[in-house]
Write an enzyme that holds these catalytic residues in place. Structure first.
Site, PDB file in Angstrom:
ATOM      1  N   GLY A 185      -1.420  -2.830  -7.479  1.00  0.00           N
ATOM      2  CA  GLY A 185      -0.224  -2.826  -8.327  1.00  0.00           C
ATOM      3  C   GLY A 185      -0.041  -1.513  -9.069  1.00  0.00           C
ATOM      4  N   CYS A 187     -11.585  -5.856   0.674  1.00  0.00           N
ATOM      5  CA  CYS A 187     -10.633  -6.425   1.648  1.00  0.00           C
ATOM      6  C   CYS A 187     -11.209  -6.830   3.003  1.00  0.00           C
ATOM      7  CB  CYS A 187      -9.506  -5.431   1.871  1.00  0.00           C
ATOM      8  SG  CYS A 187      -8.511  -5.197   0.396  1.00  0.00           S
ATOM      9  N   PHE A 188     -12.010  -5.963   3.630  1.00  0.00           N
ATOM     10  CA  PHE A 188     -12.345  -6.209   5.037  1.00  0.00           C
ATOM     11  C   PHE A 188     -12.979  -7.588   5.250  1.00  0.00           C
ATOM     12  CE2 PHE A 188     -12.683  -1.554   6.712  1.00  0.00           C
ATOM     13  CZ  PHE A 188     -11.317  -1.433   6.563  1.00  0.00           C
TER      14      PHE A 188
HETATM   15  N1  LIG Z   1      -7.789  -2.923  -3.172  1.00  0.00           N
HETATM   16  C1  LIG Z   1      -7.257  -2.527  -2.046  1.00  0.00           C
HETATM   17  O1  LIG Z   1      -7.595  -1.490  -1.491  1.00  0.00           O
HETATM   18  C2  LIG Z   1      -6.168  -3.345  -1.402  1.00  0.00           C
HETATM   19  C3  LIG Z   1      -5.440  -2.773  -0.354  1.00  0.00           C
HETATM   20  C4  LIG Z   1      -4.425  -3.528   0.226  1.00  0.00           C
HETATM   21  C5  LIG Z   1      -4.176  -4.820  -0.216  1.00  0.00           C
HETATM   22  N2  LIG Z   1      -4.918  -5.356  -1.219  1.00  0.00           N
HETATM   23  C6  LIG Z   1      -4.591  -6.708  -1.669  1.00  0.00           C
HETATM   24  O2  LIG Z   1      -3.805  -6.591  -2.860  1.00  0.00           O
HETATM   25  C7  LIG Z   1      -4.096  -7.679  -3.748  1.00  0.00           C
HETATM   26  C8  LIG Z   1      -4.547  -7.136  -5.095  1.00  0.00           C
HETATM   27  O3  LIG Z   1      -5.743  -6.389  -4.913  1.00  0.00           O
HETATM   28  P1  LIG Z   1      -6.342  -5.472  -6.053  1.00  0.00           P
HETATM   29  O4  LIG Z   1      -7.490  -4.755  -5.456  1.00  0.00           O
HETATM   30  O5  LIG Z   1      -5.238  -4.695  -6.697  1.00  0.00           O
HETATM   31  O6  LIG Z   1      -6.852  -6.606  -7.080  1.00  0.00           O
HETATM   32  P2  LIG Z   1      -7.278  -6.438  -8.611  1.00  0.00           P
HETATM   33  O7  LIG Z   1      -8.206  -7.553  -8.892  1.00  0.00           O
HETATM   34  O8  LIG Z   1      -7.692  -5.016  -8.865  1.00  0.00           O
HETATM   35  O9  LIG Z   1      -5.917  -6.671  -9.439  1.00  0.00           O
HETATM   36  C9  LIG Z   1      -5.249  -7.897  -9.550  1.00  0.00           C
HETATM   37  C10 LIG Z   1      -4.718  -8.011 -10.980  1.00  0.00           C
HETATM   38  O10 LIG Z   1      -3.801  -9.104 -11.068  1.00  0.00           O
HETATM   39  C11 LIG Z   1      -3.867  -9.626 -12.379  1.00  0.00           C
HETATM   40  N3  LIG Z   1      -3.188 -10.935 -12.404  1.00  0.00           N
HETATM   41  C12 LIG Z   1      -3.608 -12.119 -11.868  1.00  0.00           C
HETATM   42  N4  LIG Z   1      -2.652 -13.066 -12.067  1.00  0.00           N
HETATM   43  C13 LIG Z   1      -1.622 -12.466 -12.704  1.00  0.00           C
HETATM   44  C14 LIG Z   1      -0.342 -12.916 -13.174  1.00  0.00           C
HETATM   45  N5  LIG Z   1       0.086 -14.186 -12.994  1.00  0.00           N
HETATM   46  N6  LIG Z   1       0.438 -12.034 -13.814  1.00  0.00           N
HETATM   47  C15 LIG Z   1       0.067 -10.767 -14.011  1.00  0.00           C
HETATM   48  N7  LIG Z   1      -1.131 -10.277 -13.584  1.00  0.00           N
HETATM   49  C16 LIG Z   1      -1.960 -11.117 -12.930  1.00  0.00           C
HETATM   50  C17 LIG Z   1      -5.343  -9.648 -12.673  1.00  0.00           C
HETATM   51  O11 LIG Z   1      -5.597  -9.693 -14.066  1.00  0.00           O
HETATM   52  C18 LIG Z   1      -5.804  -8.301 -12.035  1.00  0.00           C
HETATM   53  O12 LIG Z   1      -5.806  -7.249 -12.996  1.00  0.00           O
HETATM   54  C19 LIG Z   1      -5.145  -8.529  -3.023  1.00  0.00           C
HETATM   55  O13 LIG Z   1      -4.477  -9.550  -2.338  1.00  0.00           O
HETATM   56  C20 LIG Z   1      -5.769  -7.561  -2.048  1.00  0.00           C
HETATM   57  O14 LIG Z   1      -6.289  -8.216  -0.922  1.00  0.00           O
HETATM   58  C21 LIG Z   1      -5.890  -4.641  -1.825  1.00  0.00           C
END
Ligand SMILES: NC(=O)c1ccc[n+]([C@@H]2O[C@H](COP(=O)([O-])OP(=O)(O)OC[C@H]3O[C@@H](n4cnc5c(N)ncnc54)[C@H](O)[C@@H]3O)[C@@H](O)[C@H]2O)c1
Length: 456
Positions: free
Chosen positions: A15, A274-275
């Site tokens: 995000g 992720c993987f």
């Molecule tokens: N990390 C990566 O490299 C990557 C790459 C591609 C896709 N993704 C996917 O993206 C998604 C997020 O991954 P990430 O690594 O950013 O996770 P993360 O845990 O770093 O971030 C998720 C955030 O969402 C917040 N959150 C949860 N519920 C919420 C709500 N209702 N309102 C507002 N905030 C809320 C949490 O507090 C947390 O800070 C996952 O599905 C992951 O598989 C991750």
């Protein structure tokens, strides 16, 4: 036309960087990133940023306070937005049906319920989190059956950025994928989101599909990438047994344009959030849809990865005369790859745990990962004085019997190995889990060297 307003739920690794890039590229669009975690939002506003990515700070600074905002006022931001990106976590379920495999959609569902509660008027909901195929249908059902005044289009726009190169990947993606309902309203919503990316991404790189293809493609992309690593890692073991050299084999096969040279680097094993999670999710889906052979095929990718991690720690033990009890092993690198502070599912967790179980004193150094994070990844809430974390690589190696390289941080390539050797117990061992060191030179210095995929 009124100004476009974007709200993002989730200020994590996905995000934060993706929204910062949209805001930086589209100064006329207001982008509000929300999270329920107050410390996370404070860090995005005041620094140091909660996510370490080269170049990210500049992108954030360009837009923050102008058209990029970070807030814990989730509902306020939702109400004001016409496009809502869902970037919340989707970890593997830890209990109940599908535990250990299926994606835990708790955060996604509660995000959908919150949107339904506050949304008024037409909203486009964009799934950016990685989710099982057909999740959009569940989200739509929740939205349409709970909302009084909102109308919704749900799109799938999975994120393909890689941690460590997130800014470059977002700036110049291989492709942007957007899936939507194949109705006039669905196609219009797809075009609205596509036109945002088109400000900086060439149109031919923006792929549009139906919802299910888009959702499934993300899981499949990660499964294919992980499969390449497990494939090359499986061959690394054969190289060690046969005196073939894994880097030479990788180069030879990578020259075949049908195979290609990328993602053929043998290592101690893949990590990252992720993987593993996405493959297990794929495995679960295959089982759910009655395809056990397909499930078993993909599950073997994760099994091979587990085997590689434990094979590496077993090798450390066997080289150190079959016991590491009371011996000091320095671990250089804990993050799952270089240029990130992310340690989720890093191979270092398994290696440290294995060595601690054998009674070793494990001394870890990582340039970006704080001690508390390393401790909680390896030990959870337990205490173990045999796990030590230091802030300097040379110190971590002082008095060690063996040094293991677990992350390919650039700074490890230029360490003073003569000095390290002088300070170690003899014979001094190096275990290169990333094949980044000059092995011949290390041998000249007197080290005994084990490197993945290389016969001794
Ligand atoms: N990390 C990566 O490299 C990557 C790459 C591609 C896709 N993704 C996917 O993206 C998604 C997020 O991954 P990430 O690594 O950013 O996770 P993360 O845990 O770093 O971030 C998720 C955030 O969402 C917040 N959150 C949860 N519920 C919420 C709500 N209702 N309102 C507002 N905030 C809320 C949490 O507090 C947390 O800070 C996952 O599905 C992951 O598989 C991750």
């Amino acid at each position: 036309m009124s100004q476009t307003r974007i709200c993002c739920l989730g200020a994590g690794y996905v995000g934060g960087p993706t929204m910062a890039m949209i805001a930086a590229k589209c100064p006329d669009i207001q982008v509000t990133v929300t999270d329920m975690s107050e410390p996370r939002i404070r860090a995005w506003n005041e620094g140091p940023l909660p996510v370490y990515e080269p170049g990210l700070e500049d992108v954030v600074k360009k837009a923050r306070g102008k058209n990029l905002h970070f807030t814990t006022d989730v509902k306020g931001a939702l109400k004001a937005a016409d496009i809502i990106f869902v970037c919340v976590g989707t970890p593997t379920k830890t209990h109940g049906v599908g535990a250990g495999r299926a994606a835990d959609l708790t955060y996604v569902e509660s995000a959908a319920r919150m949107i339904a509660e506050v949304a008024e008027g037409a909203k486009i909901i964009v799934e950016k989190s990685t989710i099982p195929v057909r999740t959009a249908s569940a989200i739509l059902t929740i939205l349409r059956s709970n909302s009084k005044n909102g109308t919704f289009q749900v799109l799938s726009n999975p994120e393909f950025l890689a941690e460590g190169t997130a800014v470059a990947d977002l700036e110049n993606p291989d492709r942007v994928l957007i899936g939507g309902e194949q109705t006039p309203e669905g196609l219009a919503a797809v075009e609205k989101v596509a036109s945002i990316y088109a400000r900086w991404v060439p149109r031919p790189k923006i792929l549009t599909t139906n919802l299910w293809s888009s959702e499934l493609s993300k899981l499949v992309a990660n499964a294919f990438l992980a499969q390449r690593i497990s494939s090359i890692n499986s061959i690394s073991a054969l190289c060690e047994a046969t005196e073939a050299d894994i880097d030479e084999v990788a180069r030879a096969i990578g020259c075949d344009s049908r195979i290609g040279p990328k993602f053929l680097k043998a290592s101690v094993g893949f990590g990252g959030s992720c993987f593993q999670k996405d493959i297990l999710n794929l495995v679960y889906l295959c089982e759910h849809f009655g395809l056990p052979e397909v499930a078993a095929y993909w599950e073997s990718v994760v099994k091979m990865n587990d085997w590689q991690k434990h094979r590496f720690s077993a090798r450390i033990v066997s080289d150190l005369f079959s016991t590491v009890t009371g011996k000091h092993i320095a671990i250089l690198g804990f993050a799952f790859k270089k240029d990130t502070n992310d340690t989720r599912e890093t191979a270092a967790i398994a290696v440290c745990r294995d060595l601690l179980k054998e009674g070793a004193k494990v001394v870890v150094y990582d340039p970006r990962v704080p001690e508390t994070q390393i401790r909680s990844e390896v030990l959870g809430s337990e205490k173990n004085p045999n796990l030590v974390v230091l802030k300097n690589a040379l110190e971590a190696c002082q008095g060690a019997h063996g040094v293991a390289i677990l992350t390919e941080w650039d700074e490890f390539k230029t360490l003073d190995f003569k000095k390290i050797h002088d300070g170690m117990n003899k014979p001094a061992f190096v275990f290169d889990g990333r094949n980044i060191l000059p092995h011949a030179k290390l041998r000249e210095l007197g080290f005994k060297v084990f490197a993945i995929g290389k016969a001794v």
